[in-house]
Design an enzyme around this catalytic site. Sequence first.
Site, PDB file in Angstrom:
ATOM      1  N   ASP A  81     -20.075   2.603 -33.046  1.00 21.04           N
ATOM      2  CA  ASP A  81     -20.369   2.876 -34.460  1.00 21.04           C
ATOM      3  C   ASP A  81     -21.668   3.651 -34.645  1.00 21.04           C
ATOM      4  O   ASP A  81     -22.546   3.647 -33.783  1.00 21.04           O
ATOM      5  CB  ASP A  81     -20.403   1.575 -35.282  1.00 21.04           C
ATOM      6  CG  ASP A  81     -21.330   0.512 -34.704  1.00 21.04           C
ATOM      7  OD1 ASP A  81     -21.489   0.453 -33.468  1.00 21.04           O
ATOM      8  OD2 ASP A  81     -21.911  -0.259 -35.489  1.00 21.04           O
ATOM      9  N   GLU A 139     -21.276  -2.742 -34.099  1.00 16.04           N
ATOM     10  CA  GLU A 139     -22.407  -3.420 -33.439  1.00 16.04           C
ATOM     11  C   GLU A 139     -23.619  -3.452 -34.358  1.00 16.04           C
ATOM     12  O   GLU A 139     -24.363  -4.426 -34.375  1.00 16.04           O
ATOM     13  CB  GLU A 139     -22.754  -2.711 -32.117  1.00 16.04           C
ATOM     14  CG  GLU A 139     -23.683  -3.516 -31.211  1.00 16.04           C
ATOM     15  CD  GLU A 139     -25.128  -3.505 -31.643  1.00 16.04           C
ATOM     16  OE1 GLU A 139     -25.815  -4.532 -31.473  1.00 16.04           O
ATOM     17  OE2 GLU A 139     -25.606  -2.482 -32.174  1.00 16.04           O
ATOM     18  N   ARG A 177     -33.529  -5.763 -16.378  1.00 15.28           N
ATOM     19  CA  ARG A 177     -34.304  -6.979 -16.650  1.00 15.28           C
ATOM     20  C   ARG A 177     -33.468  -8.212 -16.301  1.00 15.28           C
ATOM     21  O   ARG A 177     -32.330  -8.335 -16.733  1.00 15.28           O
ATOM     22  CB  ARG A 177     -34.743  -7.016 -18.108  1.00 15.28           C
ATOM     23  CG  ARG A 177     -35.568  -8.239 -18.369  1.00 15.28           C
ATOM     24  CD  ARG A 177     -36.427  -8.196 -19.596  1.00 15.28           C
ATOM     25  NE  ARG A 177     -36.889  -9.540 -19.823  1.00 15.28           N
ATOM     26  CZ  ARG A 177     -37.977 -10.078 -19.285  1.00 15.28           C
ATOM     27  NH1 ARG A 177     -38.772  -9.347 -18.533  1.00 15.28           N
ATOM     28  NH2 ARG A 177     -38.287 -11.330 -19.511  1.00 15.28           N
ATOM     29  N   HIS A 363     -32.618   4.970 -33.905  1.00 15.75           N
ATOM     30  CA  HIS A 363     -32.493   4.874 -35.372  1.00 15.75           C
ATOM     31  C   HIS A 363     -33.382   5.884 -36.098  1.00 15.75           C
ATOM     32  O   HIS A 363     -33.617   5.760 -37.294  1.00 15.75           O
ATOM     33  CB  HIS A 363     -32.773   3.439 -35.897  1.00 15.75           C
ATOM     34  CG  HIS A 363     -31.777   2.419 -35.427  1.00 15.75           C
ATOM     35  ND1 HIS A 363     -31.478   1.276 -36.140  1.00 15.75           N
ATOM     36  CD2 HIS A 363     -30.984   2.387 -34.334  1.00 15.75           C
ATOM     37  CE1 HIS A 363     -30.561   0.571 -35.474  1.00 15.75           C
ATOM     38  NE2 HIS A 363     -30.258   1.242 -34.376  1.00 15.75           N
TER      39      HIS A 363
HETATM   40 NI    NI Z   1     -27.489   0.353 -30.552  1.00 21.95          NI
END
Ligand code: NI
Length: 393
Positions: A81, A139, A177, A363
Amino acid sequence: MLAEIKKSAEKFAPRLIEIRRHLHAHPELSGEEHQTSAYIAGVLSSCGLNVTEAVGKTGVIGDLAGSGSDSRTLAIRTDMDALPIQEHLELDFASRQPGIMHACGHDVHATLGLGTAMVLSQLSGKLPGNIRFLFQPAEEIALGAKWMVEDGVMEGVDAIYGVHVFPSIPVRRVGIRYGALTSAADELEIVIQGESGHGARPHQAIDAIWIASQVITTLQQAISRTQNPLHPIVLSIGQIEGGRAPNIIADYVRMVGTVRSLHPESHANLPQWVENIVQGICQTYGAKCQVNYRRGVPSVHNDQILTQIIETATREAWGDDSVQILPDPSLGAEDFAIYLDKVPGCMFRLGVGHQNKTNYPLHHPKFEVDEDAILTGVVTMAYAACKYWQVAA
Ligand code: NI
């Protein structure tokens, strides 16, 4: 096996760049990934996978059967998405949807899932067990994994891998990690009901704004005094509303926030802890209150053995310098954690940072990946999948 995987991934690389650019130009918002999933289903079918559409609303599954000598199934999850962001990039394949952008790299993730499917489908006779590719919707609103699991995608699955691109890790590197990778993210709503009155005569009223300020201050201080300092917690009140005029004491305040925590013990205790503090303060000053604590996604906790497989696969495929062991977890959240409630798994970070260019964060309207990462990601994922059958017992 490694040489074969690399050769095949290199052969597919130009096609994968095309796929990624197509997905980037046609982003769709969470839960609306209709064209994206149809496109993905088409590519999976053309590689001979068994495809199931409309799983988890707009999700897709591609099943690749192994030789049958091992009954276990490994899942590989990628999301698909985009975000409600207006893209500020000048690219030939820039978003054609105004106000929608693949600013979190899920176009790359879906491409990595497809690339891995293409490479492994050529080796399927040599794979002892089955691989299930999950192309997950939604998500960004932390619902897609739940929808997929509710539709039974994890039935018969024994382990799961996931990947997220990371612009602060240089391209051709893999961030690894062990243990906690991302945090649990819960939502908090507090409503305080006081009693209105004249601003000049506070003793005749119950001031909801003053009580709210006590609540916020006490919550922040109490984290440092009553919670284990080795188990990080962040509580942020992001929105607050209440009051009508300068000379009227407010009878009502509503505030909402997010609560992030890494340790399962803290995560378990937080709802009661918040409730006790808020109730205690409100009771002291005669206000009524309501605390709504909504559990969000838990922390992504990477399994030791599955993480070791990714680390070894990366070292063997790309050399020791390509492994970046991440010193700290993130207090961001990722709904990959929902699958980890069912089976052990590991999510790794794929470096997409450009060498000589500003790397904008996830973002951001100028977020841009270095596409060379696609080859690194596909080989690492495909090779790790092959190793799973040898190592994980
Ligand atoms: Ni993401």
